[in-house]
Design a protein around this motif. Structure first.
Motif, PDB file in Angstrom:
ATOM      1  N   GLY A  27       0.781  -1.225   0.000  1.00  0.00           N
ATOM      2  CA  GLY A  27       0.000   0.000   0.000  1.00  0.00           C
ATOM      3  C   GLY A  27       0.816   1.280   0.000  1.00  0.00           C
ATOM      4  N   ALA A  28       2.111   1.190   0.174  1.00  0.00           N
ATOM      5  CA  ALA A  28       2.969   2.376   0.192  1.00  0.00           C
ATOM      6  C   ALA A  28       3.297   2.797  -1.237  1.00  0.00           C
ATOM      7  CB  ALA A  28       4.241   2.094   0.969  1.00  0.00           C
ATOM      8  N   THR A  29       3.636   4.075  -1.391  1.00  0.00           N
ATOM      9  CA  THR A  29       4.066   4.597  -2.685  1.00  0.00           C
ATOM     10  C   THR A  29       5.382   5.336  -2.507  1.00  0.00           C
ATOM     11  OG1 THR A  29       2.840   6.659  -2.396  1.00  0.00           O
ATOM     12  CG2 THR A  29       1.703   4.854  -3.547  1.00  0.00           C
ATOM     13  N   ALA A  30       6.072   5.552  -3.620  1.00  0.00           N
ATOM     14  CA  ALA A  30       7.335   6.293  -3.607  1.00  0.00           C
ATOM     15  C   ALA A  30       7.284   7.341  -4.706  1.00  0.00           C
ATOM     16  CB  ALA A  30       8.509   5.353  -3.830  1.00  0.00           C
ATOM     17  N   THR A  55       5.346   7.245   1.002  1.00  0.00           N
ATOM     18  CA  THR A  55       4.077   7.552   1.642  1.00  0.00           C
ATOM     19  C   THR A  55       3.423   6.232   2.044  1.00  0.00           C
ATOM     20  OG1 THR A  55       3.826   9.516   0.261  1.00  0.00           O
ATOM     21  CG2 THR A  55       1.846   8.724   1.389  1.00  0.00           C
ATOM     22  N   ALA A  56       3.031   6.147   3.320  1.00  0.00           N
ATOM     23  CA  ALA A  56       2.424   4.928   3.851  1.00  0.00           C
ATOM     24  C   ALA A  56       1.040   4.711   3.260  1.00  0.00           C
ATOM     25  CB  ALA A  56       2.347   5.008   5.368  1.00  0.00           C
ATOM     26  N   GLN A  57       0.494   3.549   3.513  1.00  0.00           N
ATOM     27  CA  GLN A  57      -0.828   3.177   3.028  1.00  0.00           C
ATOM     28  C   GLN A  57      -1.900   4.166   3.484  1.00  0.00           C
ATOM     29  OE1 GLN A  57      -2.058  -0.735   4.307  1.00  0.00           O
ATOM     30  NE2 GLN A  57      -3.547  -0.930   2.654  1.00  0.00           N
ATOM     31  N   ASP A  58      -1.703   4.816   4.641  1.00  0.00           N
ATOM     32  CA  ASP A  58      -2.698   5.781   5.137  1.00  0.00           C
ATOM     33  C   ASP A  58      -2.725   7.071   4.317  1.00  0.00           C
ATOM     34  OD1 ASP A  58      -0.512   7.314   5.960  1.00  0.00           O
ATOM     35  OD2 ASP A  58      -0.818   6.946   8.098  1.00  0.00           O
TER      36      ASP A  58
END
Length: 156
Positions: A27-30, A55-58
């Motif tokens: 769920g994280a992005t970069a 960026t975390a999944q939240d």
């Protein structure tokens, strides 16, 4: 806490356009700047350190990672590894004296030595002049200049 990654690549690597391989938690992005990053897909210019914002999944929690890519020192190797006249029958292989930077080679009796074509193997990243595969007149000794990746030279 400083989050960083440092790595060293071979000297000849072009740092502009490198593609990173990475794994993120589910769920994280970069992102690098405004560009979303995909492992093994997105190229970046690593001439200077590159900041990846994860960026975390939240979709709220972020963490910056700085990736610094350095080049290894250029190779100073300038050896002739092998020297052969493949076109002769039988092919002739030179005897290399690395300490004296010399090569001696016997060719079949009656060989015309005025236009022999050597096949020369060198240290990785080295170049030779005159070039391998180019006919030379071996009536007298021929000097070969081997240039290492770092620009240093050795005459053989």
């Amino acid at each position: 806490m400083n989050h960083s990654v440092g790595l060293t690549v071979p000297y000849a690597t072009e740092l502009n356009g490198l593609v990173a391989t990475f794994t993120l938690t589910e769920g994280a992005t970069a992102n690098v700047g405004d560009t979303e990053q995909s492992s093994e897909v997105t190229p970046n210019d690593f001439t200077n350190p590159v900041t990846y914002t994860l960026t975390a999944q939240d979709a709220v929690t972020t963490q910056n990672w700085v990736v610094t890519v350095s080049k290894a020192a250029p190779s100073s190797a300038k050896e002739i590894i092998s020297f052969r006249f493949e076109a002769l029958n039988p092919p002739s292989t030179g005897v290399i004296n690395a300490g004296e930077h010399s090569i001696s080679i016997e060719v079949p009796f009656g060989t015309n030595v005025t236009a022999l074509v050597p096949n020369i193997a060198l240290s990785d990243f080295a170049i030779v002049s005159p070039a391998s595969g180019v006919a030379q007149n071996f009536t007298n000794p021929v000097n070969y200049t081997v240039t290492a990746q770092d620009g240093t030279q050795q005459i053989w």
